[in-house]
Design an enzyme around this catalytic site. Structure first.
Site, PDB file in Angstrom:
ATOM      1  N   PRO A 180      12.604 -12.124  -2.097  1.00 40.02           N
ATOM      2  CG  PRO A 180      13.710 -13.149  -0.336  1.00 40.02           C
ATOM      3  CD  PRO A 180      13.953 -12.326  -1.554  1.00 40.02           C
ATOM      4  NE  ARG A 181       4.838  -7.684  -0.453  1.00 41.60           N
ATOM      5  CZ  ARG A 181       4.416  -6.763  -1.314  1.00 41.60           C
ATOM      6  NH1 ARG A 181       5.003  -6.644  -2.495  1.00 41.60           N
ATOM      7  NH2 ARG A 181       3.427  -5.962  -1.000  1.00 41.60           N
ATOM      8  CD  GLU A 221      -1.505  -2.371   1.806  1.00 45.98           C
ATOM      9  OE1 GLU A 221      -0.296  -2.463   2.111  1.00 45.98           O
ATOM     10  OE2 GLU A 221      -2.311  -3.303   1.953  1.00 45.98           O
ATOM     11  CG  ASN A 224       1.536  -3.604  -8.721  1.00 42.61           C
ATOM     12  OD1 ASN A 224       0.878  -3.853  -9.729  1.00 42.61           O
ATOM     13  ND2 ASN A 224       1.996  -2.395  -8.464  1.00 42.61           N
ATOM     14  N   GLY A 263      13.457  -1.322  -2.212  1.00 42.51           N
ATOM     15  CA  GLY A 263      13.344  -0.180  -3.101  1.00 42.51           C
ATOM     16  C   GLY A 263      13.901  -0.380  -4.500  1.00 42.51           C
ATOM     17  CD  GLU A 264      18.748  -2.163  -5.499  1.00 42.53           C
ATOM     18  OE1 GLU A 264      19.577  -1.530  -6.193  1.00 42.53           O
ATOM     19  OE2 GLU A 264      19.002  -3.253  -4.935  1.00 42.53           O
ATOM     20  CD  GLU A 272       5.789  -2.293  -8.839  1.00 45.28           C
ATOM     21  OE1 GLU A 272       6.521  -3.292  -8.610  1.00 45.28           O
ATOM     22  OE2 GLU A 272       5.649  -1.354  -8.040  1.00 45.28           O
TER      23      GLU A 272
END
Length: 437
Positions: A280-281, A66, A347, A322-323, A350
């Site tokens: 990994p998430r 989110e 998602n 962030g990558e 992307e």
């Protein structure tokens, strides 16, 4: 029913604290800043810089998914309204980290971040009284009865943006219809992703005049020249002189990595140089995933080590934050996780925005409409087993023309469905104007 909810929540509080402590075994950040979860506002975060009467926009985004959707919304509104101040709350440490990394350099002293207090009036009331938000913007489906009731009592407008409500979630809310109906009537405005989401909210008791389907703001993904350059550099680094092919497995969960490595073992028989980029998430799981690779005799290198994979490295473990968006631009095919296990998917817009064909598992209820749109275009395929996953990936690896065509079709879906961000910004600005007037 509302009083019963509050009473039960109060009884469950020790279990919630134990859960945070338990999560802290793997990620110590879960054991920090507990005072915020009880509504404590720490002055050193910068609240003393909040002038009386200033417009303060409160945005709540539960976790990293989110939060990533929130960032372009905040950037757009902040550019249009430089006098606005921003309070962002999250639930998880990973969401907190993304807020500071992505928004801190842009908003500077206009940004505050806290963990949202537990959903009890005794914690929410002092938090709101200290920070004095002008409006509350909630991302997707993070609905808490007492949070909405306290805001309603203090005449703070609330707007749910990028709202989604799966059939499964709607059935869950319907089982507590008395509580759900009252909670929804405390929301000033609901902006859903699709008409089916809006219909489910209305069926649960949301007044139809307060709801509008505007699309998903996740489609409004701008890939700029710097990102393209970074992705090209990554692609060259990963492929080396051999120009090896790259399969990206993004946002994976426990129980899913094993299935992906099973599929990778099958793929290596015909594609021995294939590089698997496994992300990994939650980066705190990186050690466990690294052990899985070692147990299978696979050579893995970590992204955090800053080293390019050699030709004999089979797995690149993405253990940074962030990558991921840039990673999508550097691969040939993307698997989007949370879908081989019953999480509901993550998602897939992307990779589609980059023109990358997508493979997912069957559990896609969090992105049911989006996944259907891309799948119908031919840009996404669904696999239920490691063998099916390997077969579908192999078909695209073996035929560049089909792979590029599938990516182009996915990209067309992403492009056609953009525009929700602008519509959402307009609705928020109109709500703020109504409050001021």
């Amino acid at each position: 029913m509302h009083d019963l909810y509050t009473w039960l929540f109060r009884l469950a509080l020790p279990l919630m604290l134990f859960y945070l402590w338990w999560r802290g075994r793997a990620d110590t950040a879960y054991r920090k800043r507990w005072r915020e979860r009880f509504g404590s506002v720490i002055s050193h975060q910068g609240t003393e810089k909040y002038a009386d009467g200033a417009v303060r926009i409160w945005i709540h985004s539960a976790s990293v998914g989110e939060t990533l959707a929130t960032i372009p919304l905040i950037k757009t509104l902040a550019a249009r309204h430089p006098q606005w101040q921003w309070l962002v709350t999250t639930t998880t440490p990973t969401g907190s980290q993304r807020v500071h990394e992505a928004l801190g350099p842009i908003l500077n002293e206009r940004l505050l971040h806290y963990y949202i207090p537990f959903d009890l009036p005794k914690f929410l009331t002092p938090f709101i009284e200290d920070l004095r938000p002008s409006i509350l913007i909630i991302m997707e489906t993070e609905l808490w009865p007492n949070l909405l009731a306290v805001c309603h009592k203090r005449k703070i407008p609330t707007i749910l943006v990028n709202g989604r409500l799966s059939a499964k979630s709607a059935r869950g809310y319907a089982r507590f219809s008395g509580l759900s109906r009252k909670m929804l009537r405390h929301i000033t405005r609901v902006l859903t992703q699709y008409p089916t989401d809006a219909e489910r909210f209305v069926d649960l008791g949301m007044p139809i005049e307060r709801i509008k389907a505007v699309g998903s703001i996740k489609f409004d993904l701008h890939i700029n020249a710097d990102m393209i350059s970074d992705a090209e550099a990554l692609s060259h680094q990963w492929r080396g002189e051999s120009h090896r092919q790259v399969l990206l497995a993004a946002s994976t969960h426990g129980g899913e990595d094993e299935l992906l490595l099973d599929a990778y073992d099958i793929l290596r028989k015909n594609f021995p140089d294939l590089l698997l980029v496994l992300v990994p998430r939650h980066p705190v799981r990186a050690d466990a995933v690294a052990r899985l690779c070692r147990d299978r005799g696979l050579k893995a290198v970590r992204r955090s080590e800053g080293l390019a994979p050699n030709i004999d490295d089979q797995v690149l473990l993405g253990d940074t934050l962030g990558e991921l968006l840039c990673f999508y631009g550097a691969c040939d095919i993307a698997f989007v996780g949370g879908s081989l296990v019953p999480v509901g998917g993550h998602n897939m817009i992307e990779p589609a925005a980059w023109g990358i064909p997508v493979v997912c598992g069957p559990h896609l209820h969090n992105f049911s409409t989006v996944s259907s749109l891309i799948q119908e275009s031919g840009g996404l395929v669904v696999a239920e087993t490691p063998q099916q996953l390997a077969d579908k990936v192999a078909a695209w690896l073996s035929n560049k023309e089909q792979r590029v065509s599938a990516g182009d079709r996915a990209q067309q879906v992403a492009s056609r469905n953009s525009g929700a961000l602008g519509r959402t910004v307009t609705e928020i600005e109109e709500l703020m104007c109504a409050k001021v007037s």
